[in-house]
Design a protein around this motif. Structure first.
Motif, PDB file in Angstrom:
ATOM      1  N   MET A   1       0.836  -1.206   0.000  1.00  0.00           N
ATOM      2  CA  MET A   1       0.000   0.000   0.000  1.00  0.00           C
ATOM      3  C   MET A   1       0.867   1.252   0.000  1.00  0.00           C
ATOM      4  O   MET A   1       1.865   1.321   0.714  1.00  0.00           O
ATOM      5  N   ILE A   2       0.507   2.244  -0.778  1.00  0.00           N
ATOM      6  CA  ILE A   2       1.237   3.502  -0.784  1.00  0.00           C
ATOM      7  C   ILE A   2       0.864   4.271   0.473  1.00  0.00           C
ATOM      8  O   ILE A   2      -0.307   4.495   0.762  1.00  0.00           O
ATOM      9  N   THR A   3       1.880   4.700   1.240  1.00  0.00           N
ATOM     10  CA  THR A   3       1.597   5.396   2.488  1.00  0.00           C
ATOM     11  C   THR A   3       2.055   6.831   2.497  1.00  0.00           C
ATOM     12  O   THR A   3       1.830   7.536   3.451  1.00  0.00           O
ATOM     13  N   SER A   4       2.738   7.310   1.463  1.00  0.00           N
ATOM     14  CA  SER A   4       3.095   8.721   1.424  1.00  0.00           C
ATOM     15  C   SER A   4       3.180   9.186  -0.009  1.00  0.00           C
ATOM     16  O   SER A   4       3.486   8.424  -0.913  1.00  0.00           O
TER      17      SER A   4
ATOM     18  N   ASN B   1     -15.165   4.144  14.585  1.00  0.00           N
ATOM     19  CA  ASN B   1     -16.565   3.735  14.406  1.00  0.00           C
ATOM     20  C   ASN B   1     -16.676   2.357  13.758  1.00  0.00           C
ATOM     21  O   ASN B   1     -17.491   2.140  12.849  1.00  0.00           O
ATOM     22  N   GLY B   2     -15.833   1.444  14.224  1.00  0.00           N
ATOM     23  CA  GLY B   2     -15.923   0.058  13.782  1.00  0.00           C
ATOM     24  C   GLY B   2     -15.246  -0.255  12.468  1.00  0.00           C
ATOM     25  O   GLY B   2     -15.205  -1.412  12.050  1.00  0.00           O
ATOM     26  N   LYS B   3     -14.683   0.751  11.790  1.00  0.00           N
ATOM     27  CA  LYS B   3     -14.010   0.529  10.517  1.00  0.00           C
ATOM     28  C   LYS B   3     -12.523   0.830  10.654  1.00  0.00           C
ATOM     29  O   LYS B   3     -12.138   1.774  11.338  1.00  0.00           O
ATOM     30  N   THR B   4     -11.693   0.058   9.985  1.00  0.00           N
ATOM     31  CA  THR B   4     -10.244   0.231  10.069  1.00  0.00           C
ATOM     32  C   THR B   4      -9.737   1.115   8.936  1.00  0.00           C
ATOM     33  O   THR B   4     -10.106   0.937   7.770  1.00  0.00           O
ATOM     34  N   TYR B   5      -8.874   2.062   9.304  1.00  0.00           N
ATOM     35  CA  TYR B   5      -8.301   3.004   8.343  1.00  0.00           C
ATOM     36  C   TYR B   5      -6.781   2.959   8.394  1.00  0.00           C
ATOM     37  O   TYR B   5      -6.197   2.692   9.440  1.00  0.00           O
ATOM     38  N   LYS B   6      -6.164   3.239   7.258  1.00  0.00           N
ATOM     39  CA  LYS B   6      -4.711   3.355   7.169  1.00  0.00           C
ATOM     40  C   LYS B   6      -4.349   4.819   6.944  1.00  0.00           C
ATOM     41  O   LYS B   6      -5.094   5.571   6.332  1.00  0.00           O
TER      42      LYS B   6
ATOM     43  N   ALA C   1     -11.063  14.579  -0.369  1.00  0.00           N
ATOM     44  CA  ALA C   1     -11.626  14.569   0.973  1.00  0.00           C
ATOM     45  C   ALA C   1     -10.545  14.239   1.994  1.00  0.00           C
ATOM     46  O   ALA C   1      -9.509  13.677   1.669  1.00  0.00           O
ATOM     47  N   ARG C   2     -10.822  14.571   3.259  1.00  0.00           N
ATOM     48  CA  ARG C   2      -9.857  14.292   4.314  1.00  0.00           C
ATOM     49  C   ARG C   2      -9.729  12.790   4.579  1.00  0.00           C
ATOM     50  O   ARG C   2      -8.738  12.327   5.097  1.00  0.00           O
ATOM     51  N   VAL C   3     -10.786  12.034   4.237  1.00  0.00           N
ATOM     52  CA  VAL C   3     -10.756  10.580   4.348  1.00  0.00           C
ATOM     53  C   VAL C   3     -11.223  10.009   3.024  1.00  0.00           C
ATOM     54  O   VAL C   3     -12.287  10.386   2.521  1.00  0.00           O
ATOM     55  N   GLU C   4     -10.420   9.133   2.434  1.00  0.00           N
ATOM     56  CA  GLU C   4     -10.774   8.532   1.137  1.00  0.00           C
ATOM     57  C   GLU C   4     -10.820   7.022   1.292  1.00  0.00           C
ATOM     58  O   GLU C   4      -9.789   6.391   1.508  1.00  0.00           O
ATOM     59  N   GLY C   5     -11.989   6.465   1.203  1.00  0.00           N
ATOM     60  CA  GLY C   5     -12.116   5.021   1.354  1.00  0.00           C
ATOM     61  C   GLY C   5     -11.651   4.585   2.725  1.00  0.00           C
ATOM     62  O   GLY C   5     -12.222   4.979   3.747  1.00  0.00           O
ATOM     63  N   ASP C   6     -10.573   3.794   2.748  1.00  0.00           N
ATOM     64  CA  ASP C   6     -10.046   3.329   4.037  1.00  0.00           C
ATOM     65  C   ASP C   6      -8.762   4.070   4.406  1.00  0.00           C
ATOM     66  O   ASP C   6      -7.970   3.591   5.204  1.00  0.00           O
ATOM     67  N   LYS C   7      -8.552   5.276   3.850  1.00  0.00           N
ATOM     68  CA  LYS C   7      -7.333   6.040   4.106  1.00  0.00           C
ATOM     69  C   LYS C   7      -7.639   7.368   4.791  1.00  0.00           C
ATOM     70  O   LYS C   7      -8.530   8.108   4.367  1.00  0.00           O
TER      71      LYS C   7
END
Length: 418
Positions: free
Chosen positions: A1-4, A77-82, A31-37
């Protein structure tokens, strides 16, 4: 996964005019949150006079992002984000920092900010994040004046700059008494960069010097480019001080150590900021012996957390991942701590709302491999002390304060200069 994601300012923005043009009529592109990021953003020194320190900070950010993501990320809120980080290069210029933060916020939709490198760029960043009510957690702006402006959205992992060299003055007083001298008889020579950080370092030193009644025999400013302090060193050599104090970030540390070696300048106590990021042991070998180096963090300190383990565990893991480092500069460690602070805030806030996250950050009280993180109402970290390391046998060992010391201080400093 790309992290930066790093975007070179000159390639993508085409100068200040391009930034201004891009901001006119620009909407939120991401957006400030995109999918699981969860997207964090930073304008940081990739080029310019603070490029080495900027690299240290960026490497620390990226190392922690990968570690947290590999450990499962952050659950909200029950969902995992990277985590992912979007970077721009501020070229070590505060005006660029402010412009690029405007771009990150207004064009890229960034709502969570990582600080730049240095007190000057951080002073430029804070009014921007404050204007938009965007929380910023910073690791590299230590000037105490940052925390007298009433900012509500800025939080700092590190101790403030007046604490950097003031412990050296206290140590000098203790050593003077131990060797039958009065602290008030000590002569002090100083050279400081004319920037917010170093001027605050000087202010802390001046308070301690006044307390002990020491005599200042040289008090010079470094030139803007930090490339030559030979005129100052000539004066220092002539007056034979008991203590030499220098603060000029990485470039200033290299210049001072090199020219002290070349000119045969020494004193019983020599203290310089940014020793590790300047790689004084690697560049100067035995000529760096005995130099005292203030540090925000050291691998021998008894700090630990559930993500990395001990400070030494963090140190070893980072060196394994980054073979280009011989030592871990504290700038790296505190940048990693910032990512942990953000992760902790998201977990406690259970929200992406910037106000709820600001409140969670304000209430932070956590133990990390970097030390305790607890913010004052002004946003500075009051949970951890500064410590002093000394170059001994090509290693940086903690020698003060005594409760944190791994080895006794070597005094007076004796080193072959030529």
């Amino acid at each position: 996964m790309i992290t930066s994601t790093f975007v070179a300012r000159t390639a993508c923005l085409g100068g200040a005019a391009a930034i201004a043009a891009a901001l006119v009529g620009a909407g939120t592109a991401a957006a400030r949150v995109e999918g699981d990021k969860i997207i964090l953003g930073s304008a940081i020194s990739i080029t310019g006079k603070y490029s080495q320190e900027g690299k240290n900070a960026k490497d620390g950010y990226d190392f922690a992002v990968k570690r947290i993501n590999d450990a499962g990320g952050v659950k909200v809120n029950g969902k995992t984000y990277k985590f992912e980080v979007k970077y721009y290069d501020d070229e070590s210029t505060p005006a660029r920092t402010a412009q690029l933060l405007e771009r990150l916020i207004n064009q890229d939709g960034i709502k969570y900010v990582l600080g730049p490198y240095g007190s000057g760029p951080t002073k430029a960043a804070a009014p921007v994040t404050e204007k938009y009510k965007i929380p910023m957690v910073e690791a590299e702006g230590a000037s105490r004046s940052l925390f007298t402006q009433g900012y509500r959205y800025m939080f700092a992992a590190l101790s403030t700059s007046e604490q950097y060299l003031s412990p050296v003055v206290e140590l000098a007083a203790e050593l003077a008494k131990k060797h039958g001298k009065q602290p008030g008889d000590l002569k002090v020579a100083m050279s400081f960069e004319n920037d917010p950080f170093s001027l605050d370092v000087r202010a802390g030193v001046m308070e301690e010097i006044k307390k002990y009644g020491m005599k200042i025999v040289v008090d010079d400013k470094m030139p803007r480019d930090l490339s030559d302090i030979s005129a100052t060193l000539t004066k220092i050599k002539a007056v034979k001080p008991d203590m030499i104090l220098v603060s000029g970030h990485t470039k200033g540390a290299i210049t001072a150590t090199r020219q002290m070696k070349e000119m045969g300048v020494n004193a019983p106590i020599v203290a310089i900021t940014h020793c590790e990021s300047a790689d004084l042991t690697g560049k100067f070998g035995a000529a760096a012996a005995g130099i005292l180096c203030p540090t925000q963090w050291a691998e021998t300190l008894k700090y630990k957390d559930g993500l990395y383990g001990t400070a030494m565990d963090y140190n070893n893991a980072f060196l394994k991942a980054h073979s280009d480092y011989k030592e871990v500069p504290y700038q790296v460690a505190q940048a990693s701590a910032v990512i942990q602070i953000w992760a902790d805030a998201f977990r406690r806030a259970q929200s992406f709302d910037t106000e709820k996250l600001r409140d969670a950050l304000s209430a932070t009280d956590m133990e990390t491999f970097y030390g305790r993180i607890k913010f004052s109402p002004a946003g500075n970290n009051i949970g951890k002390p500064m410590v002093l390391r000394q170059v001994q046998n090509d290693k940086y060992v903690v020698v003060a304060p005594l409760k944190y010391a791994a080895d006794p201080v070597e005094f007076p400093r004796t080193v072959a200069q030529r």
